[in-house]
Design an enzyme around this catalytic site. Structure first.
Site, PDB file in Angstrom:
ATOM      1  N   GLU A 166       1.114  -1.181  -0.161  1.00  0.00           N
ATOM      2  CA  GLU A 166      -0.407   0.382   0.156  1.00  0.00           C
ATOM      3  C   GLU A 166       1.165   0.888  -0.034  1.00  0.00           C
ATOM      4  OE1 GLU A 166      -3.189  -0.651   3.410  1.00  0.00           O
ATOM      5  OE2 GLU A 166      -3.617  -1.955   1.982  1.00  0.00           O
ATOM      6  N   GLU A 359      -5.241  -8.662   0.008  1.00  0.00           N
ATOM      7  CA  GLU A 359      -6.330  -8.050   1.246  1.00  0.00           C
ATOM      8  C   GLU A 359      -7.923  -8.022   0.684  1.00  0.00           C
ATOM      9  OE1 GLU A 359      -5.022  -5.119   3.567  1.00  0.00           O
ATOM     10  OE2 GLU A 359      -3.142  -5.759   3.484  1.00  0.00           O
TER      11      GLU A 359
END
Ligand code: IFM
Length: 474
Positions: A166, A359
């Protein structure tokens, strides 16, 4: 007999990260990480908690692997703690840190569970703050050294690597808003940090190729951006926001360079060119290296046009959906169709790139009831809805290779501490006891049947929303 679009070798799994589960911060030669210092600042962590114990997984890792095996999961995405391997940021790797992860990788493989190893899940060694962390260009070389050490030890038995987790969140929360470690609030530092994270990806891939045949990618948290109305202004806001959150990272990784429109937005916001950050040759050093794209998907952003201002560098704002929308206990909008559409878009815009969802999950606060079990029926519905979205994308030809649910365990949710529970497995943070939730048992059925078994759970619903934590991100 029903057919399933999920291939037989689909990587059904669950995910965690080192800092969020391990605890044992001062053992086996580990160095300090930026999160150790950040968590010590008063008010930095909701509830005043820290990660000294967390899920105690540094000591209880065998138990965690047993749970994965009992559930029949085929993949486990976990991260190496950077400061266990490079305690001083640079220099000689710490063999005891590597030993620990070698034991985990070997134990997973023995059980037939594919290890998916993340290198940077945010816990940079504190020593690298002497060079401004990710805001300084030295971070790139330091990260490549760490990646080389990890791959030299584990490269022969790890088939899938994630370099960075991320980049946008590191840039935004760590360096723009200061809500995550290292707690910096500086727009120039933020764009530099995001760029160095991407350069670090490229340098890590190059440093690993000689010691691993495993596939290497980066994990982006992607948030489809939708206009709040039919107006051209809101459409422009959604497109701009898409550049900021998604294309700024996707395009250099997969399409040869940064998108011009967002580069102009950054230049306007910073009042000058980005040439001191993005140097000649940098884009070539980021692109054409990824074997796949990993994506973390939670929700979307509903965008409206807005005036720029001191706390709003770009002419847009998140306004959220109006009317009835399913939400998690944290108020996050649940939009599984947006996942399907995102997968279709990625397949269209970046053709030929294998995709993996690393995720996806939700905060629901369910705890054990009188029977000792956790009946988290809303998480089960959430999971089914997203599996259905993946099935539609696969049926439409999207090369989706796996899904690791966030998270295997309730864990340390960064600045939010221990309140939000994302786990398929409940963790009693006082005793360390694990209780497999009903959602995990249902997930095991999904994995066994290679798709969606029949269920009478009904549609995804959620109880009253709290605060939309993503709304604050501008
Ligand atoms: O817990 C985090 C994880 O570390 C990164 N992605 C989002 C998750 C939920 O907020």
């Amino acid at each position: 007999m029903t057919t399933t679009p999920f291939p037989a070798d689909f990587l059904w799994g669950a995910a965690t990260s080192a800092y969020q589960i391990e605890g044992s911060l001062d053992v086996d030669g580990r160095g300090r990480s930026i999160w150790d210092s950040f968590a010590e600042q008063p008010g930095a962590i909701e509830g005043g908690g820290d990660a000294r114990i967390a899920c105690d997984s540094y000591r209880r890792w065998q138990e965690d692997i047993e749970i994965l095996a009992d559930l029949g999961l085929r993949a486990y995405r976990f991260s190496l703690a950077w400061s266990r391997i490079m305690p001083d940021g640079r220099g000689r790797p710490n063999e005891r840190g590597l030993d620990h992860y070698e034991r985990i990788v070997d134990a997973l493989r023995e059980k037939g569970i594919e290890p998916i190893v993340t290198l940077n899940h945010w816990d940079m060694p504190e020593a690298l703050m002497a060079h401004r962390g990710w805001a300084g260009r030295e971070s790139v070389g330091a990260f490549a050294e760490y990646a080389a050490a990890a791959s030299a030890r584990l490269g022969d038995r790890v088939d899938r690597w994630i370099t960075q987790n991320e980049p946008w969140i590191i840039q935004l929360l760590g360096y723009q808003l200061g809500l995550h470690a290292p707690g910096i609030r500086d727009l120039h530092a933020a764009v530099a940090a995001g760029h160095h994270v991407l350069l670090g990806h490229g340098a890590a891939v190059d440093a690993m190729r000689s010691t691993t045949k495993g596939r290497i990618g980066a994990a982006l948290n992607l948030l489809p951006c939708v206009p709040a109305s039919d107006s051209p202004e809101d459409a422009a806001a959604a497109h701009g926001s898409d550049g900021y959150v998604n294309r700024w990272f996707l395009d250099p990784l997969l399409a040869g360079g940064y998108p011009d429109d967002m580069q102009e937005h950054w230049e306007r916001a910073l009042g000058g060119s980005l040439d001191d950050i993005i140097r000649e040759g940098d884009e070539a050093a980021i692109g054409e290296r990824s074997d796949f794209l990993a994506l973390n998907f939670y929700t979307h952003r509903v965008m409206a046009a807005a005036e720029t201002g001191p706390d709003r560098p770009f002419p847009w704002q998140v306004v959220g959906s109006t009317g009835e929308v399913d939400r998690t206990d944290e108020g996050t909008e649940i939009v599984p169709n947006a996942l399907r559409d995102l997968l279709l878009r990625l397949h269209r815009d970046y053709p030929g790139v294998p995709l993996m969802i690393t995720e996806n999950g939700a905060i629901y606060g369910d705890s054990p009831t009188h029977d000792g079990r956790v009946h988290d029926v809303r998480r089960t519905r959430y999971l089914r809805a997203h599996v259905a979205a993946m099935a539609e994308a696969l049926a439409a030809g999207v090369p989706l290779v796996g899904y690791t649910h966030w998270s295997l365990l309730d864990n340390f949710e960064w600045a939010l501490g221990y309140r939000p529970r994302f786990g398929l497995v409940y963790v009693d943070f006082r005793s360390g006891e694990r209780i497999v939730k009903d959602s995990a048992l249902h997930y095991a059925q999904i994995v066994r049947s290679g798709g969606l078994p029949a269920s009478d759970l009904g549609p995804v619903t959620a109880e009253a929303p709290l605060v939309d934590s993503l709304g604050a991100f501008g």
